[in-house]
Design an enzyme around this catalytic site. Structure first.
Site, PDB file in Angstrom:
ATOM      1  N   ASN A 260      37.207  53.365  71.847  1.00  0.00           N
ATOM      2  CA  ASN A 260      39.126  53.358  71.278  1.00  0.00           C
ATOM      3  C   ASN A 260      39.701  53.044  72.778  1.00  0.00           C
ATOM      4  O   ASN A 260      39.127  53.473  74.130  1.00  0.00           O
ATOM      5  CB  ASN A 260      38.869  54.668  71.517  1.00  0.00           C
ATOM      6  CG  ASN A 260      38.272  55.042  70.247  1.00  0.00           C
ATOM      7  OD1 ASN A 260      37.987  55.325  69.278  1.00  0.00           O
ATOM      8  ND2 ASN A 260      37.997  56.760  70.351  1.00  0.00           N
TER       9      ASN A 260
ATOM     10  N   TRP B 207      45.373  54.693  65.961  1.00  0.00           N
ATOM     11  CA  TRP B 207      45.621  56.182  66.500  1.00  0.00           C
ATOM     12  C   TRP B 207      47.377  56.455  65.914  1.00  0.00           C
ATOM     13  O   TRP B 207      47.954  55.894  66.988  1.00  0.00           O
ATOM     14  CB  TRP B 207      45.593  56.355  67.389  1.00  0.00           C
ATOM     15  CG  TRP B 207      44.793  58.197  68.279  1.00  0.00           C
ATOM     16  CD1 TRP B 207      45.621  58.372  68.873  1.00  0.00           C
ATOM     17  CD2 TRP B 207      43.483  59.189  67.601  1.00  0.00           C
ATOM     18  NE1 TRP B 207      45.185  60.344  68.665  1.00  0.00           N
ATOM     19  CE2 TRP B 207      44.252  60.511  67.771  1.00  0.00           C
ATOM     20  CE3 TRP B 207      42.431  58.576  66.553  1.00  0.00           C
ATOM     21  CZ2 TRP B 207      43.055  60.848  67.580  1.00  0.00           C
ATOM     22  CZ3 TRP B 207      42.006  59.534  66.366  1.00  0.00           C
ATOM     23  CH2 TRP B 207      42.423  60.934  66.070  1.00  0.00           C
TER      24      TRP B 207
ATOM     25  N   ASP C 274      42.284  66.904  72.344  1.00  0.00           N
ATOM     26  CA  ASP C 274      43.837  67.182  72.614  1.00  0.00           C
ATOM     27  C   ASP C 274      44.084  67.632  71.672  1.00  0.00           C
ATOM     28  O   ASP C 274      44.938  68.836  71.528  1.00  0.00           O
ATOM     29  CB  ASP C 274      44.525  65.541  72.773  1.00  0.00           C
ATOM     30  CG  ASP C 274      44.690  65.201  71.250  1.00  0.00           C
ATOM     31  OD1 ASP C 274      43.679  64.648  71.068  1.00  0.00           O
ATOM     32  OD2 ASP C 274      45.626  64.036  71.636  1.00  0.00           O
TER      33      ASP C 274
ATOM     34  N   GLU D  16      40.555  53.397  67.637  1.00  0.00           N
ATOM     35  CA  GLU D  16      41.845  53.785  68.312  1.00  0.00           C
ATOM     36  C   GLU D  16      42.808  53.180  69.490  1.00  0.00           C
ATOM     37  O   GLU D  16      42.215  52.528  70.238  1.00  0.00           O
ATOM     38  CB  GLU D  16      41.521  55.515  69.290  1.00  0.00           C
ATOM     39  CG  GLU D  16      40.642  57.001  68.498  1.00  0.00           C
ATOM     40  CD  GLU D  16      41.280  58.128  69.065  1.00  0.00           C
ATOM     41  OE1 GLU D  16      41.586  57.622  70.136  1.00  0.00           O
ATOM     42  OE2 GLU D  16      39.866  58.425  69.054  1.00  0.00           O
TER      43      GLU D  16
ATOM     44  N   ASN E 196      32.529  61.253  69.357  1.00  0.00           N
ATOM     45  CA  ASN E 196      33.485  60.770  69.943  1.00  0.00           C
ATOM     46  C   ASN E 196      33.991  60.422  71.509  1.00  0.00           C
ATOM     47  O   ASN E 196      33.607  61.690  72.183  1.00  0.00           O
ATOM     48  CB  ASN E 196      34.911  61.183  69.536  1.00  0.00           C
ATOM     49  CG  ASN E 196      36.198  60.548  69.906  1.00  0.00           C
ATOM     50  OD1 ASN E 196      36.300  59.671  69.473  1.00  0.00           O
ATOM     51  ND2 ASN E 196      37.186  61.581  70.459  1.00  0.00           N
ATOM     52  N   GLU E 197      33.997  59.654  71.881  1.00  0.00           N
ATOM     53  CA  GLU E 197      33.873  59.087  73.695  1.00  0.00           C
ATOM     54  C   GLU E 197      33.231  60.141  74.460  1.00  0.00           C
ATOM     55  O   GLU E 197      33.297  60.728  75.412  1.00  0.00           O
ATOM     56  CB  GLU E 197      35.306  59.675  73.896  1.00  0.00           C
ATOM     57  CG  GLU E 197      36.652  58.404  73.030  1.00  0.00           C
ATOM     58  CD  GLU E 197      38.397  58.935  73.565  1.00  0.00           C
ATOM     59  OE1 GLU E 197      37.865  59.688  74.386  1.00  0.00           O
ATOM     60  OE2 GLU E 197      38.879  57.477  72.932  1.00  0.00           O
TER      61      GLU E 197
ATOM     62  N   TYR F 237      43.225  52.107  74.674  1.00  0.00           N
ATOM     63  CA  TYR F 237      44.205  52.431  75.392  1.00  0.00           C
ATOM     64  C   TYR F 237      45.213  51.564  76.108  1.00  0.00           C
ATOM     65  O   TYR F 237      46.320  52.509  77.129  1.00  0.00           O
ATOM     66  CB  TYR F 237      45.002  53.823  75.863  1.00  0.00           C
ATOM     67  CG  TYR F 237      44.470  54.848  74.746  1.00  0.00           C
ATOM     68  CD1 TYR F 237      45.678  54.986  73.356  1.00  0.00           C
ATOM     69  CD2 TYR F 237      42.910  55.232  74.898  1.00  0.00           C
ATOM     70  CE1 TYR F 237      45.285  55.717  72.193  1.00  0.00           C
ATOM     71  CE2 TYR F 237      42.619  56.164  72.631  1.00  0.00           C
ATOM     72  CZ  TYR F 237      44.259  55.936  72.383  1.00  0.00           C
ATOM     73  OH  TYR F 237      44.238  56.848  71.282  1.00  0.00           O
TER      74      TYR F 237
HETATM   75  C1  GCB Z   1      41.282  59.615  72.963  1.00  0.00           C
HETATM   76  C2  GCB Z   1      40.435  60.883  72.101  1.00  0.00           C
HETATM   77  C3  GCB Z   1      41.866  61.529  70.861  1.00  0.00           C
HETATM   78  C4  GCB Z   1      42.948  61.142  71.739  1.00  0.00           C
HETATM   79  C5  GCB Z   1      43.474  60.267  71.800  1.00  0.00           C
HETATM   80  C6  GCB Z   1      44.799  60.802  72.963  1.00  0.00           C
HETATM   81  O1  GCB Z   1      40.743  59.259  73.023  1.00  0.00           O
HETATM   82  O2  GCB Z   1      39.660  60.207  70.743  1.00  0.00           O
HETATM   83  O3  GCB Z   1      41.739  62.791  70.185  1.00  0.00           O
HETATM   84  O4  GCB Z   1      44.541  61.737  70.210  1.00  0.00           O
HETATM   85  O5  GCB Z   1      43.058  59.717  72.451  1.00  0.00           O
HETATM   86  O6  GCB Z   1      46.185  60.019  71.962  1.00  0.00           O
HETATM   87  O7  GCB Z   1      45.253  60.452  73.847  1.00  0.00           O
END
Ligand code: GCB
Length: 602
Positions: free
Chosen positions: A468, A553, A166, A508, A413-414, A470
């Site tokens: 990471n 993050w 992103d 993250e 990363n990921e 979310y």
């Molecule tokens: C992730 C990525 C990071 C993004 C983030 C997001 O997993 O590693 O580069 O900016 O999520 O905020 O979506």
């Protein structure tokens, strides 16, 4: 792989001149510059600051989004007293690939936009005259290059990048360019590793030099007192009663390396190092044999106007924010940063997980843009990509291996590790990088939401895990966050009940937050919701002993690709893009200042 990546210095034997300032600049959409002699001069150029990304200076969108070749050119006077020396140009970062020309003559090319390279221009320059230095840069993204993405041509003929990540594809000479004069027979690399105890430290050193002169090495403390000395290309420096480099309590010694022949010094290189060890033992991260707990962030090199350019002012502010909030670490997500970042971290006792620009190795990452349902590692681009990947891992480790601040290497990363096709790739990556770091720092990569204890086929590779995750944002968001917490705990229970005994660091997690948006009760995007999400994660972290670090993050909001998930950038910053605190900053400050460095040690 670069032969040597020592940071430039000026001393009695070496001269370092920064070529920052305004350069001539021109887009080359038809890639015709080379045959039309642009290496000798650009017709109707724009003046462009260096270091900077070109993008945000422009007021028209075609220019900001420009994708393809572009040129920088500068006339540089090279003094007569460089005679007899090796003359080099050192580019801190040219994003993403570059060809260097001097006086119209092609000198070398380089792939990779986040690591330095040096061009030996001794034979091409005219001393005592102005010389024309030109660089052709290309900022396209491809699946067989780092970071991964596509470059497409729109129906109107314009090209654009479609990153599988992103952050905005800021491009240009993002870091300083140096003109160097160094001895012909010179020191071009050195490395150190350590053994420490309370009353003694041993520095094992190794020097690489293009010379048969004798090598002398000394170590001086912060008062300039020489505390140990040795001779030879390889050896030991023993320090009695050392002051160790500690997290947030740094102490730096000066290592001085000299090439000496017939009592005459031919070259010298001095650098600051810290005496400390790093190990992973069970689920503990140890610095100087003592367990530590990481508090910090994922970051970006990102600021207004200059984009991804290194800016010492921004860096100074960021380090002060890290200190203010009680952080002790960060990840150089998603690429190695400018060397000055590591120097500041060395001085401040901040730990860095140093990440290579291997990002976007997942077709689902392209789903920001409507992704393809294919395993990334099944692609026919993999062999070519691997060559560039390992090359950049080698250069990152070569460049950064002597920084006490570097805790670990993040090799990706990921990546999509949920299919078997990732296994041979990572087997090779971990084998080929095993002996690069004399300090044998831990190696790892981040695991995305889809790569769990259950699904990842590559859990055997990392020395410790970076997760990471979310929940509360990309799934189970808003009022459903309690289910997000339950899901997170269910996954962590699986890790807990397994026979894996390695530390996990949450590298993250976060919520996009519009500064100034308040809502009671909370709603997504509000400052209140960001705090609630952090509280949820922290509750979970506190319940699992093997979680040894928390790095939300992101430190600050940053610019991204345009998209329906982004409102002028990624807003998961705890600070705004201009480095002012959101409410969550005060919450984290309270938590982090109350967590000791050895949190969970007992
Ligand atoms: C992730 C990525 C990071 C993004 C983030 C997001 O997993 O590693 O580069 O900016 O999520 O905020 O979506």
């Amino acid at each position: 792989m670069e032969k040597g990546l020592l940071y430039p210095v000026t001393n009695a034997y070496r001269e370092d001149q920064k070529l920052d300032g305004l350069w001539d600049f021109k887009f080359d959409p038809a890639s015709e510059g080379e045959q039309n002699g642009w290496a000798k001069g650009l017709a109707d150029p724009i003046e462009m600051p260096v270091p900077a990304s070109f993008n945000d200076f422009f007021t028209d969108k075609d220019a900001r989004e420009y994708t393809g070749d572009f040129w920088y050119l500068k006339k540089v006077f090279i003094p007569q007293h460089f005679a007899g020396k090796k003359v080099e140009l050192r580019f801190g970062a040219a994003t993403h690939r570059a060809v260097v020309y001097v006086n119209g003559q092609k000198i070398r090319s380089h792939e990779g936009g986040f690591l330095p390279f040096t061009a030996d221009v001794t034979a091409a320059v005219n001393l005592g005259e102005e010389n024309i230095i030109a660089v052709k840069i290309n900022n396209e993204l491809h699946r067989d290059a780092l970071p991964a993405g596509d470059t497409v041509t729109l129906k109107n003929g314009k090209r654009m990048v479609k990153p599988f990540f992103d952050f905005y594809n800021y491009s240009g000479l993002n870091r300083s360019v140096h003109l160097l004069a160094i001895p012909q027979g010179n020191i071009y690399d050195y490395s150190t590793s350590y053994e420490v105890s309370d009353d003694q430290a041993t520095v094992h050193y190794q020097v690489a030099a293009d010379s048969d002169a004798d090598i002398k090495v000394s170590l001086a403390d912060e008062d300039g007192v020489v505390v140990a000395a040795a001779t030879g290309q390889k050896g030991e420096l023993v320090v009695k009663n050392p002051t160790l480099w500690q997290v947030r309590d740094a102490y730096l010694y000066t290592i001085r390396i000299q090439l000496v022949k017939n009592d005459k010094v031919l070259d010298e290189y001095a650098d600051k190092i810290g005496l400390r060890t790093i190990e992973i033992k069970g689920h503990q991260i140890l610095v100087n044999h003592k367990p530590i707990y990481l508090k910090g962030f994922g970051r970006h090199e990102d600021s207004i106007y200059a984009g991804r350019a290194f800016d010492l002012n921004v860096e100074r502010r960021d380090v002060n924010l890290l200190k203010w909030i009680g952080a002790n670490s960060f990840r150089s997500s998603h690429y190695p940063y400018d060397e000055q970042v590591y120097k500041l971290a060395d001085r401040e006792g901040i730990l860095i997980t140093d990440e290579v620009p291997a990002v976007g190795f997942k077709m689902a990452a392209a789903s920001f843009l409507g992704g393809l349902d294919q395993s990334f590692f099944d692609g026919d681009w993999i062999d070519e990509l691997y060559k560039k990947h390992i090359d950049q891992v080698k250069d990152m480790i070569k460049r950064d291996k002597n920084h006490p601040s570097v805790l670990a290497w993040s090799l990706c990363n990921e990546p999509d590790t949920s299919t078997e096709s990732a296994v041979p790739y990572f087997t090779k990556l971990f084998n080929d990088s095993a002996d690069l770091d004399p300090q044998k720092r831990p190696r790892t990569f981040t695991l995305n939401e889809d790569d769990t204890f259950e699904t990842s086929k590559c859990l055997k590779f990392p020395d410790f895990y970076l997760l990471n995750r979310y929940p509360g944002w990309y799934h189970k968001w808003g009022y459903e966050i309690s289910d997000g917490e339950a899901g997170l705990r269910a996954e962590l229970d699986e890790w807990q009940n397994s026979d894996i005994d390695k530390p996990i660091v949450f590298s993250e997690y976060g919520a996009d937050t519009e500064p100034g948006l308040h809502k009671l009760p909370s709603i997504m995007w509000s400052e209140e919701y960001q705090i609630e999400l952090l509280e949820m994660f922290n509750r979970v972290f506190d319940d699992y002993d093997f979680i040894r670090g928390e790095q939300p993050w992101n430190l600050a909001d940053f610019q991204t690709v345009e998209g329906n998930m982004r409102v002028n950038g990624n807003k998961k910053g705890i600070f705004t893009r201009d480095r002012q605190p959101k409410a969550a900053a005060f919450y984290l400050r309270k938590r982090w200042n109350s967590l000791p460095l050895d949190y969970k040690a007992n």
